[in-house]
Design a protein around this motif. Sequence first.
Motif, PDB file in Angstrom:
ATOM      1  N   THR A 124       1.154  -0.983   0.430  1.00  0.00           N
ATOM      2  CA  THR A 124       0.149  -0.034  -0.355  1.00  0.00           C
ATOM      3  C   THR A 124       0.977   1.170   0.358  1.00  0.00           C
TER       4      THR A 124
ATOM      5  N   GLU B 190      -4.791  -2.593 -11.209  1.00  0.00           N
ATOM      6  CA  GLU B 190      -5.306  -2.515 -10.409  1.00  0.00           C
ATOM      7  C   GLU B 190      -6.400  -1.974 -10.322  1.00  0.00           C
TER       8      GLU B 190
ATOM      9  N   GLY C   3      -8.737   7.199  -7.388  1.00  0.00           N
ATOM     10  CA  GLY C   3      -9.579   8.683  -7.587  1.00  0.00           C
ATOM     11  C   GLY C   3      -9.776   8.645  -8.750  1.00  0.00           C
TER      12      GLY C   3
HETATM   13  N1  NAD Z   1      -9.898  -0.988  -1.106  1.00  0.00           N
HETATM   14  C1  NAD Z   1      -8.914  -0.806  -1.792  1.00  0.00           C
HETATM   15  O1  NAD Z   1      -9.198  -1.621  -2.365  1.00  0.00           O
HETATM   16  C2  NAD Z   1      -7.806   0.182  -2.393  1.00  0.00           C
HETATM   17  C3  NAD Z   1      -6.654  -1.242  -3.408  1.00  0.00           C
HETATM   18  C4  NAD Z   1      -5.722   0.140  -3.243  1.00  0.00           C
HETATM   19  C5  NAD Z   1      -5.619   0.738  -2.698  1.00  0.00           C
HETATM   20  N2  NAD Z   1      -6.229   1.521  -1.508  1.00  0.00           N
HETATM   21  C6  NAD Z   1      -6.023   2.847  -0.960  1.00  0.00           C
HETATM   22  O2  NAD Z   1      -6.497   3.513  -1.103  1.00  0.00           O
HETATM   23  C7  NAD Z   1      -5.387   5.491  -1.160  1.00  0.00           C
HETATM   24  C8  NAD Z   1      -5.795   5.439  -2.806  1.00  0.00           C
HETATM   25  O3  NAD Z   1      -4.646   5.253  -3.185  1.00  0.00           O
HETATM   26  P1  NAD Z   1      -3.882   5.434  -4.628  1.00  0.00           P
HETATM   27  O4  NAD Z   1      -3.120   4.600  -5.051  1.00  0.00           O
HETATM   28  O5  NAD Z   1      -4.599   5.832  -5.110  1.00  0.00           O
HETATM   29  O6  NAD Z   1      -2.363   6.425  -4.141  1.00  0.00           O
HETATM   30  P2  NAD Z   1      -2.419   7.501  -4.722  1.00  0.00           P
HETATM   31  O7  NAD Z   1      -0.647   8.438  -3.851  1.00  0.00           O
HETATM   32  O8  NAD Z   1      -2.009   7.394  -6.595  1.00  0.00           O
HETATM   33  O9  NAD Z   1      -3.584   9.063  -4.312  1.00  0.00           O
HETATM   34  C9  NAD Z   1      -3.537   9.490  -3.288  1.00  0.00           C
HETATM   35  C10 NAD Z   1      -3.894  11.102  -3.679  1.00  0.00           C
HETATM   36  O10 NAD Z   1      -4.568  11.665  -2.759  1.00  0.00           O
HETATM   37  C11 NAD Z   1      -4.173  12.812  -2.661  1.00  0.00           C
HETATM   38  N3  NAD Z   1      -4.815  13.414  -1.670  1.00  0.00           N
HETATM   39  C12 NAD Z   1      -3.478  13.549  -0.159  1.00  0.00           C
HETATM   40  N4  NAD Z   1      -3.992  14.355   0.474  1.00  0.00           N
HETATM   41  C13 NAD Z   1      -5.270  14.191  -0.137  1.00  0.00           C
HETATM   42  C14 NAD Z   1      -6.156  15.588   0.758  1.00  0.00           C
HETATM   43  N5  NAD Z   1      -5.957  15.878   2.609  1.00  0.00           N
HETATM   44  N6  NAD Z   1      -6.666  16.498  -0.203  1.00  0.00           N
HETATM   45  C15 NAD Z   1      -7.099  15.911  -1.148  1.00  0.00           C
HETATM   46  N7  NAD Z   1      -6.646  14.780  -1.911  1.00  0.00           N
HETATM   47  C16 NAD Z   1      -5.443  14.741  -1.145  1.00  0.00           C
HETATM   48  C17 NAD Z   1      -2.749  13.241  -3.053  1.00  0.00           C
HETATM   49  O11 NAD Z   1      -2.385  14.037  -3.784  1.00  0.00           O
HETATM   50  C18 NAD Z   1      -2.698  11.797  -4.321  1.00  0.00           C
HETATM   51  O12 NAD Z   1      -3.243  12.713  -5.738  1.00  0.00           O
HETATM   52  C19 NAD Z   1      -4.479   4.995  -0.587  1.00  0.00           C
HETATM   53  O13 NAD Z   1      -4.591   4.253   1.125  1.00  0.00           O
HETATM   54  C20 NAD Z   1      -3.773   3.075  -0.959  1.00  0.00           C
HETATM   55  O14 NAD Z   1      -3.671   2.395  -0.054  1.00  0.00           O
HETATM   56  C21 NAD Z   1      -7.192   1.171  -1.956  1.00  0.00           C
END
Ligand code: NAD
Length: 441
Positions: free
Chosen positions: A150, A177, A210
């Motif tokens: 993660t 993924e 997102g």
């Molecule tokens: N639910 C699932 O099955 C699953 C699967 C994969 C990843 N995840 C989790 O999802 C989360 C996001 O993963 P990702 O790969 O998209 O990460 P990422 O780092 O690509 O994206 C996170 C985004 O959030 C933004 N951000 C951070 N703080 C912020 C705030 N206060 N306001 C607005 N934007 C903000 C960052 O700039 C970044 O663009 C992680 O915690 C990851 O572990 C969940």
Amino acid sequence: MTQSPLLPVLDDITDALAASGHGSLCEGAVFVCVQHLLDSTGSMIEALIRLGARPSDIFILGKRYSSSPEVLDRLRSIGVQVSDAGRPNRWQEFGKTFDGDVRRMWEHVMESRLRDSQSPVVVLDDGGHCILHTPKQLVSRTRVVSVEQTTSGLKKIARARFPVINVASSAVKRYVEAPLVAETVLAKTLASVPDLPMRSIGIIGFGSIGAALASSAAAKGNKRIFAFDTDPVKVGSSGSSVHCCGNLSEVLKNADVIFGCTGENLEIARQLPTLGGKKVLVSCSSEDREFHTLVQQFYKNNLIAFSEYEADIPLKYGPTEIRLLRGGFPINFDHSPESVPNEDIQVTRGLLLGAVSQALVCSETPAVICNLDPSLQRFVLDSWFGAHPEKLQKFQPELLSPFSAPDWIERESGPHPGTCEGLSRVFRARRQSPSAVVAHA
Ligand SMILES: NC(=O)c1ccc[n+]([C@@H]2O[C@H](COP(=O)([O-])OP(=O)(O)OC[C@H]3O[C@@H](n4cnc5c(N)ncnc54)[C@H](O)[C@@H]3O)[C@@H](O)[C@H]2O)c1
């Protein structure tokens, strides 16, 4: 005998390792794992056993909010040392109580198996807790290698004390993924609130998850998607189907279902009373970080109400009625055996199994956070599309075509090149030909 679902990607990886003389790769190693207890995790653990791991040398701690009781029983029945995180008797942010569970697991492993042992140790982590709590005395006297899946886990590791294979930011996880997760998140949100109109969707955090969520929602015909990211470049590149918002308030005001995709706590409590109407909040990330201020406030005023972490939480801020789904935990982890259908999430399990093989085969890797090998990533994709050619339809050719270039995969997978000749040879040699990825592109 196999107890968990058969996943072709995992079979292809174990076959490739066996064909290159690494069929007993896991023999003698001790595995200390924090993992979601899901069907596909069971399949991955059985693959480690096929590669020589002794079931009694595999220690796993489940993450409670996701654990499937059937998977826990099944793993126990094959001799794996698995347990689930404890249930606190009052609400506290999950990570804080979980750290205690992880420390207790390490104490147990040290006492029962590693007191005087020189066996190599593989830490297979989800969220950084297990890596952070790896005992100092163990690191100083034996070979420890690890895998983190993660982004939030990676952020916790300020300085690696041993090699950490970075699955979290691998190109396949980010680009392939994420759409699979997004699809399930939307489906599970609708299933848990069937009467939800989803007229307008808000997305906070426009990273891999997102952005994939926005594409999935747009593909389903949703025309009102509002997104905000603290990094303006991210939302700026989102295309015409998404309204880019300059701040969080704009998303909260315009959307009635808001997805948190940041992995960070969002300070939104002060803005809620000014909104009015009904809002549904959904977390897509890991643990209960995004809305934990709201959850904390709820339990402060409702001590009696705490029964289990994941109940939906009703909140009222002035004229605004909030429903926080699953207590702020990710919507797709719901104690069922699948967080994403097994057929799809085998891609991630393949990356993890491959990462374990990278950690063990590439013995020269220094104590850094190291990218996942590009040949291995391509192999996982080819194996998945080979077994399920219909999955190619889920992706635009432009998304897949860069995967034909190993340099691109390397660049997109983090700052520390992960190529190691021994491993690249295993996965280059066995790649199916012609490649489904390249053919599609
Ligand atoms: N639910 C699932 O099955 C699953 C699967 C994969 C990843 N995840 C989790 O999802 C989360 C996001 O993963 P990702 O790969 O998209 O990460 P990422 O780092 O690509 O994206 C996170 C985004 O959030 C933004 N951000 C951070 N703080 C912020 C705030 N206060 N306001 C607005 N934007 C903000 C960052 O700039 C970044 O663009 C992680 O915690 C990851 O572990 C969940």
